[in-house]
Structures are given as C-alpha cells and as structure tokens.
Design an enzyme around this catalytic site. Structure first.
Site, PDB file in Angstrom:
ATOM      1  N   SER A  12      19.821  35.667  44.570  1.00 43.80           N
ATOM      2  CA  SER A  12      19.322  37.246  44.304  1.00 43.80           C
ATOM      3  C   SER A  12      19.784  37.783  42.893  1.00 43.80           C
ATOM      4  CB  SER A  12      19.325  37.810  45.356  1.00 43.80           C
ATOM      5  OG  SER A  12      21.107  37.833  45.614  1.00 43.80           O
ATOM      6  N   TYR A 138      40.268  39.296  39.320  1.00 44.06           N
ATOM      7  CA  TYR A 138      38.463  38.955  39.419  1.00 44.06           C
ATOM      8  C   TYR A 138      39.093  37.955  38.830  1.00 44.06           C
ATOM      9  CZ  TYR A 138      33.718  37.472  37.364  1.00 44.06           C
ATOM     10  OH  TYR A 138      32.681  36.538  37.039  1.00 44.06           O
ATOM     11  N   LYS A 142      39.017  34.110  40.065  1.00 42.82           N
ATOM     12  CA  LYS A 142      37.550  32.416  39.960  1.00 42.82           C
ATOM     13  C   LYS A 142      38.997  31.659  39.601  1.00 42.82           C
ATOM     14  CE  LYS A 142      33.546  34.448  39.383  1.00 42.82           C
ATOM     15  NZ  LYS A 142      32.614  33.735  39.834  1.00 42.82           N
ATOM     16  N   PRO A 165      31.057  29.653  32.072  1.00 43.99           N
ATOM     17  CA  PRO A 165      29.885  30.770  31.428  1.00 43.99           C
ATOM     18  C   PRO A 165      30.340  31.230  30.063  1.00 43.99           C
ATOM     19  CG  PRO A 165      28.972  30.885  33.244  1.00 43.99           C
ATOM     20  CD  PRO A 165      30.708  29.905  33.469  1.00 43.99           C
ATOM     21  N   ASN A 167      29.267  35.508  28.564  1.00 40.50           N
ATOM     22  CA  ASN A 167      28.766  36.826  29.164  1.00 40.50           C
ATOM     23  C   ASN A 167      27.419  35.559  29.279  1.00 40.50           C
ATOM     24  OD1 ASN A 167      31.690  37.617  28.202  1.00 40.50           O
ATOM     25  ND2 ASN A 167      29.864  39.540  27.978  1.00 40.50           N
ATOM     26  N   HIS A 181      27.014  45.181  33.267  1.00 39.02           N
ATOM     27  CA  HIS A 181      27.941  44.488  31.696  1.00 39.02           C
ATOM     28  C   HIS A 181      27.478  45.106  30.499  1.00 39.02           C
ATOM     29  CE1 HIS A 181      28.777  40.695  34.836  1.00 39.02           C
ATOM     30  NE2 HIS A 181      30.076  40.615  34.027  1.00 39.02           N
ATOM     31  N   ASP A 272      38.049  49.472  25.162  1.00 42.69           N
ATOM     32  CA  ASP A 272      37.085  47.971  24.016  1.00 42.69           C
ATOM     33  C   ASP A 272      37.618  46.817  24.756  1.00 42.69           C
ATOM     34  OD1 ASP A 272      37.528  48.902  20.390  1.00 42.69           O
ATOM     35  OD2 ASP A 272      35.961  49.854  21.573  1.00 42.69           O
TER      36      ASP A 272
HETATM   37  P1  NAP Z   1      25.112  39.130  39.964  1.00 43.40           P
HETATM   38  O1  NAP Z   1      23.752  39.396  39.536  1.00 43.40           O
HETATM   39  O2  NAP Z   1      26.071  40.643  40.592  1.00 43.40           O
HETATM   40  O3  NAP Z   1      24.702  38.432  41.811  1.00 43.40           O
HETATM   41  C1  NAP Z   1      25.594  38.767  42.406  1.00 43.40           C
HETATM   42  C2  NAP Z   1      24.751  37.754  43.630  1.00 43.40           C
HETATM   43  O4  NAP Z   1      25.767  37.149  44.699  1.00 43.40           O
HETATM   44  C3  NAP Z   1      23.903  38.277  44.459  1.00 43.40           C
HETATM   45  O5  NAP Z   1      22.788  37.012  44.650  1.00 43.40           O
HETATM   46  C4  NAP Z   1      24.380  38.780  45.318  1.00 43.40           C
HETATM   47  O6  NAP Z   1      23.586  38.887  47.311  1.00 43.40           O
HETATM   48  C5  NAP Z   1      25.290  38.189  45.847  1.00 43.40           C
HETATM   49  N1  NAP Z   1      26.273  38.665  47.001  1.00 43.40           N
HETATM   50  C6  NAP Z   1      27.315  39.241  45.706  1.00 43.40           C
HETATM   51  N2  NAP Z   1      28.556  39.113  47.494  1.00 43.40           N
HETATM   52  C7  NAP Z   1      28.277  38.701  48.827  1.00 43.40           C
HETATM   53  C8  NAP Z   1      28.922  38.443  49.797  1.00 43.40           C
HETATM   54  N3  NAP Z   1      29.579  39.201  50.192  1.00 43.40           N
HETATM   55  N4  NAP Z   1      28.260  37.761  50.883  1.00 43.40           N
HETATM   56  C9  NAP Z   1      27.185  36.808  49.530  1.00 43.40           C
HETATM   57  N5  NAP Z   1      26.239  36.812  48.740  1.00 43.40           N
HETATM   58  C10 NAP Z   1      26.902  37.475  48.117  1.00 43.40           C
HETATM   59  O7  NAP Z   1      25.881  37.847  38.870  1.00 43.40           O
HETATM   60  P2  NAP Z   1      25.523  37.177  38.282  1.00 43.40           P
HETATM   61  O8  NAP Z   1      25.553  37.694  37.230  1.00 43.40           O
HETATM   62  O9  NAP Z   1      24.303  36.677  38.903  1.00 43.40           O
HETATM   63  O10 NAP Z   1      26.664  36.295  37.935  1.00 43.40           O
HETATM   64  C11 NAP Z   1      26.523  35.076  39.314  1.00 43.40           C
HETATM   65  C12 NAP Z   1      27.550  34.036  38.996  1.00 43.40           C
HETATM   66  O11 NAP Z   1      28.195  33.871  37.443  1.00 43.40           O
HETATM   67  C13 NAP Z   1      29.171  34.921  38.896  1.00 43.40           C
HETATM   68  O12 NAP Z   1      29.872  34.038  39.830  1.00 43.40           O
HETATM   69  C14 NAP Z   1      29.590  35.914  37.923  1.00 43.40           C
HETATM   70  O13 NAP Z   1      31.175  35.317  38.124  1.00 43.40           O
HETATM   71  C15 NAP Z   1      29.316  34.300  37.336  1.00 43.40           C
HETATM   72  N6  NAP Z   1      29.344  35.235  35.689  1.00 43.40           N
HETATM   73  C16 NAP Z   1      28.902  35.913  35.545  1.00 43.40           C
HETATM   74  C17 NAP Z   1      28.615  36.008  34.057  1.00 43.40           C
HETATM   75  C18 NAP Z   1      27.892  37.079  33.952  1.00 43.40           C
HETATM   76  O14 NAP Z   1      27.992  37.758  32.348  1.00 43.40           O
HETATM   77  N7  NAP Z   1      26.982  38.034  34.555  1.00 43.40           N
HETATM   78  C19 NAP Z   1      29.052  35.957  33.461  1.00 43.40           C
HETATM   79  C20 NAP Z   1      30.170  34.785  34.395  1.00 43.40           C
HETATM   80  C21 NAP Z   1      30.259  34.183  34.562  1.00 43.40           C
HETATM   81  P3  NAP Z   1      23.276  40.608  47.100  1.00 43.40           P
HETATM   82  O15 NAP Z   1      22.043  40.326  45.461  1.00 43.40           O
HETATM   83  O16 NAP Z   1      21.938  39.888  48.740  1.00 43.40           O
HETATM   84  O17 NAP Z   1      23.798  42.105  47.322  1.00 43.40           O
HETATM   85  O1  GFB Z   2      30.229  42.730  29.476  1.00 42.40           O
HETATM   86  P1  GFB Z   2      31.302  44.119  29.337  1.00 42.40           P
HETATM   87  O2  GFB Z   2      31.871  45.068  30.841  1.00 42.40           O
HETATM   88  O3  GFB Z   2      33.022  43.392  29.466  1.00 42.40           O
HETATM   89  O4  GFB Z   2      31.520  44.587  27.871  1.00 42.40           O
HETATM   90  P2  GFB Z   2      33.744  41.711  28.914  1.00 42.40           P
HETATM   91  C1  GFB Z   2      32.698  45.188  27.018  1.00 42.40           C
HETATM   92  C2  GFB Z   2      32.802  45.743  25.988  1.00 42.40           C
HETATM   93  O5  GFB Z   2      31.505  46.352  25.311  1.00 42.40           O
HETATM   94  C3  GFB Z   2      33.996  46.721  25.830  1.00 42.40           C
HETATM   95  C4  GFB Z   2      31.589  47.561  25.386  1.00 42.40           C
HETATM   96  O6  GFB Z   2      33.972  46.709  24.732  1.00 42.40           O
HETATM   97  C5  GFB Z   2      33.285  48.000  25.691  1.00 42.40           C
HETATM   98  O7  GFB Z   2      33.956  49.099  24.984  1.00 42.40           O
HETATM   99  N1  GFB Z   2      31.245  48.680  25.160  1.00 42.40           N
HETATM  100  C6  GFB Z   2      30.356  49.182  24.547  1.00 42.40           C
HETATM  101  C7  GFB Z   2      30.678  48.285  26.728  1.00 42.40           C
HETATM  102  N2  GFB Z   2      28.830  49.890  25.478  1.00 42.40           N
HETATM  103  C8  GFB Z   2      29.619  49.869  26.660  1.00 42.40           C
HETATM  104  C9  GFB Z   2      28.314  50.324  28.213  1.00 42.40           C
HETATM  105  O8  GFB Z   2      27.899  50.657  27.956  1.00 42.40           O
HETATM  106  N3  GFB Z   2      29.159  49.161  29.216  1.00 42.40           N
HETATM  107  C10 GFB Z   2      30.277  48.471  28.839  1.00 42.40           C
HETATM  108  N4  GFB Z   2      29.880  48.044  30.308  1.00 42.40           N
HETATM  109  N5  GFB Z   2      30.412  47.857  27.910  1.00 42.40           N
HETATM  110  C11 GFB Z   2      33.597  41.051  31.032  1.00 42.40           C
HETATM  111  C12 GFB Z   2      35.052  40.754  32.627  1.00 42.40           C
HETATM  112  O9  GFB Z   2      34.474  41.606  30.200  1.00 42.40           O
HETATM  113  O10 GFB Z   2      33.299  40.416  30.983  1.00 42.40           O
HETATM  114  C13 GFB Z   2      34.526  40.191  33.286  1.00 42.40           C
HETATM  115  O11 GFB Z   2      35.100  42.037  32.633  1.00 42.40           O
HETATM  116  C14 GFB Z   2      33.154  39.369  33.107  1.00 42.40           C
HETATM  117  O12 GFB Z   2      34.764  39.810  35.019  1.00 42.40           O
HETATM  118  C15 GFB Z   2      31.494  39.138  32.125  1.00 42.40           C
HETATM  119  O13 GFB Z   2      33.303  38.152  33.445  1.00 42.40           O
HETATM  120  C16 GFB Z   2      31.610  38.330  31.619  1.00 42.40           C
HETATM  121  O14 GFB Z   2      32.945  41.238  28.909  1.00 42.40           O
HETATM  122  O15 GFB Z   2      34.549  42.839  27.933  1.00 42.40           O
END
Ligand code: NAP
Ligand code: GFB
Length: 316
Positions: A12, A138, A142, A165, A167, A181, A272
């Site tokens: 979801s 985290y 992972k 993946p 970001n 994010h 940062d």
């Molecule tokens: P997301 O939008 O926050 O979605 C998280 C999902 O996990 C939701 O469907 C949520 O369900 C479910 N969830 C959370 N806690 C749960 C629990 N206790 N039991 C069952 N389901 C649970 O996350 P996303 O960004 O799509 O990320 C999906 C995957 O990609 C993750 O494994 C993440 O680490 C990985 N990933 C993400 C990024 C990124 O930049 N977003 C980057 C690299 C890897 P509900 O909606 O019901 O809460």
């Molecule tokens: O996506 P983000 O929050 O996480 O990006 P990371 C953080 C960077 O964006 C920092 C700048 O350099 C922040 O200073 N930034 C600027 C902001 N404006 C904003 C804002 O309004 N919100 C946020 N959040 N940042 C994450 C990991 O690292 O990468 C997670 O902490 C995850 O675990 C994700 O894996 C993919 O890219 O720094």
C-alpha cells in the site's frame, strides 16, 4: 504453464504502487499477484502472518513492508527503525522457508552501505564498515536481510535475494514534512509555498548528492528481479552515476514543476546527512543494458501532478 502466486508485503506504500502501475502493461496470465498492507496483518506477529501464508499459499514473495522514513525521522527513532524492521524481516523470511516459497525478494537501500567507503559503491561493499550514524538502526536491520538470505540458502537451499534501490520517489509517497523523504517533503513544501505565497525552504546546505529512481521504474525492475534474477547476492537498482543530482538542483526542478517563482531559502540549522552514496548500477546494466529510466525532471513533473490532484488524500 504452472500458476505462480506472488504475495507482496507492504504494497500500500509508494514502491508497492510502483509495482502495480508497472504491472498494468506487463501482466502474465499465469501470475496471480496478492497486494498486502498492515491491515492484512502486522508482520511482526508471526501467528497472524502465518495465517496470511496459509490463506494465499504464495509461491513467491516480494517483501517491501518496512518502517521507512527520511533522514530526520531516522535520526530521531533509530531504535524503532531497528526493532520494527528486524522483527518483520525475521518473521517473513522464516515463514517463506517454512512454507517453501520458491523465491523471495526483499528490499535494502543504498543508504545502508558503509559511511567511509570508496565510490562508486557496489554490491560487494555492503558489510565493509559501519553505516552513517543518522540511520544505523534501519541500516543494520536491512543488512540482516542479506545475512538471512545467505544462511537460509546455506542450510535450507532457499532462493532468497534482495534489491538495493537508491532514493525512490513517486505517487503515494509519504509527504509528511518531518517524517518523509526529501523529495516528497520538498514537493509538499513547494505546494504550500505556492498556495500560501511563502518562501520555499530547503533544509541543510543543498549540497549533498543523491540518485533518484522513479517508483514506476523501480516497479518494472522489481518485476524483472522476481521473474529473472538468479542470484542470492543483492542487486543495486539505481539510475546511472552521471544522473546523480544535488539537493539544491532537485529543489529547483520541484519549484519549476509548480511554476513557483518565489524565494528559495536554505535552513542550514538542519543536518545534511550523508554527503553522497553514489552507487554503481553496472551489475544491473550487465543484465539489462538497454533499460530506460524516466528522467528525474519528468518523474518530478508526474509526481507533482499526482500530488496536486490527490492533495486531500495523500499521506502528509
Ligand atoms: P512506504 O510507502 O512507507 O510503505 C511501507 C509499507 O509497509 C506500507 O504498505 C505499510 O503498510 C507496510 N508496513 C509498515 N509496517 C508494517 C507492519 N508492521 N506490518 C505490515 N505492514 C507494514 O514505504 P516505501 O517507500 O514504499 O518502501 C517500500 C520498501 O522499499 C521498503 O522495504 C523500503 O526500505 C524500501 N526502500 C525505499 C526507499 C525510498 O526512498 N522510499 C529507498 C530504498 C528502499 P500500511 O500502509 O498499512 O501502513
Ligand atoms: O531523503 P532524505 O530525507 O534522506 O534526504 P537520505 C535528506 C537530504 O535532503 C539531506 C536534505 O541532505 C537534507 O538536508 N533536505 C532538504 C531534506 N530539505 C529536506 C526536507 O524538507 N526533508 C528531508 N527529509 N530532507 C535516507 C535514509 O537518507 O535515504 C533512509 O535516512 C532511506 O533510511 C532513504 O534509506 C532512502 O537520502 O539522506
């Protein structure tokens, strides 16, 4: 052809929706996809999760469910990020073994690599040193997925693998201004700046560099990994290194997509985080040399369009 049942946990969320969008043009008649959220079961609860496996009898699992957040959310809740994710991952992978799932694909992230590292990062470097302090909870949870994948293969012959993946952003992201994010947060901020005629604030210096993959592109690649990728070793799913972009330049693409002409302000009291985490997609390119990524500019425009249309119901 034998039917395969693919159970997607955490579907979801943003990446889960990316898979569903990608499947719209890539369905296979012998594939039955089951999309789950926490409403189906809290995956930390083994008994409740076992009922899901018994109900759907998956032959394949894509394990996306996770506690996910941006830099500032991770910095504040490292214990929760470690414990919740570690519990879910242990339950899901052990049930994949117990229920004889043929293949499981889980997700890591490029932010979990060692902080002190040479660039570009590749899959072999995952455990070569501690992660960045901001998200060590985290990151270690992972990294244990990767360890799980090897020990289940060694002792039980399980075919568990993982993707790494960079970001990700796209529709259905978490646009919450403090938990989300950066890309989602900047889109939300630009929306408010335009609506309320207020400055557009980028946290930090804007100098850090990131690679961004559009959620639909990631969805296409996850489908390929599930169907074709044969290894236990993880595979980085990132755009090309030359597509790495500064946070400031991302901010400018975001306000351009809104047509916002106001002031950009940097709040340098905010961290940062990691300066860069440049990852190589050479392994992916070896398998899929011609894969076409959506440009970050076009992906931002599509996500901004989605956010405008779905502002009332978006997670924020
Ligand atoms: P997301 O939008 O926050 O979605 C998280 C999902 O996990 C939701 O469907 C949520 O369900 C479910 N969830 C959370 N806690 C749960 C629990 N206790 N039991 C069952 N389901 C649970 O996350 P996303 O960004 O799509 O990320 C999906 C995957 O990609 C993750 O494994 C993440 O680490 C990985 N990933 C993400 C990024 C990124 O930049 N977003 C980057 C690299 C890897 P509900 O909606 O019901 O809460
Ligand atoms: O996506 P983000 O929050 O996480 O990006 P990371 C953080 C960077 O964006 C920092 C700048 O350099 C922040 O200073 N930034 C600027 C902001 N404006 C904003 C804002 O309004 N919100 C946020 N959040 N940042 C994450 C990991 O690292 O990468 C997670 O902490 C995850 O675990 C994700 O894996 C993919 O890219 O720094």
């Amino acid at each position: 052809m034998a039917e395969i049942v693919i159970m997607v946990t955490g579907s979801s969320g943003m990446v889960g929706h990316g898979i569903q969008l990608a499947l719209e043009e890539d369905k296979k008649p012998n594939e039955k996809w089951i999309f789950l959220s926490s409403k189906d079961a809290d995956l930390r609860d083994r008994e409740a999760t076992k009922l899901l496996f018994e109900k759907y009898k998956p032959t394949h699992v894509v394990h996306l469910a996770a506690k996910v957040g941006g830099l500032f959310n991770n910095m504040e809740y490292n214990c929760d990020f470690y414990t919740v994710n570690n519990q879910m991952n242990s339950v899901v992978l052990d049930l994949c073994k117990e229920c004889k799932v043929q293949k499981a694909v889980s997700s890591l992230s490029t932010c979990i690599f060692p902080d002190k590292i040479t660039y570009p990062i590749d899959e072999t470097m995952l455990h070569n040193g501690p992660p960045h302090f901001s998200n060590y909870g985290y990151s270690y949870a992972k990294r244990m997925i990767d360890v799980n994948n090897y020990v289940y293969n060694d002792q039980y012959g399980c075919q568990f693998t993982s993707i790494i993946p960079c970001n990700v952003f796209g529709p259905h992201d978490n646009f919450n201004l403090t938990e989300g994010h950066m890309m989602a947060a900047l889109i939300h901020k630009a929306y408010l700046a335009e609506r309320d005629d207020q400055p557009f604030v980028i946290w930090g210096t804007g100098k850090p560099l990131r690679q961004f993959i559009y959620s639909v592109d990631l969805g296409r690649l996850i489908i390929w990994v599930l169907r074709e990728y044969p290894e236990i070793e993880p595979i980085i799913l990132a755009v090309d290194e030359e597509d790495e972009i500064s946070i400031r330049d991302v901010g400018e693409l975001v306000i351009k997509a809104f047509g916002y002409k106001g002031e950009i302000v940097h709040d340098i009291s905010k961290s940062d985080g990691q300066f860069k985490k440049t990852a190589s997609n050479a392994k992916l390119r070896k398998y899929l040399p011609d894969f076409k990524f959506t440009s970050t500019k076009q992906a931002i425009e599509e996500t901004v369009d989605w956010f405008r249309k779905n502002y009332e119901t978006a997670r924020k």
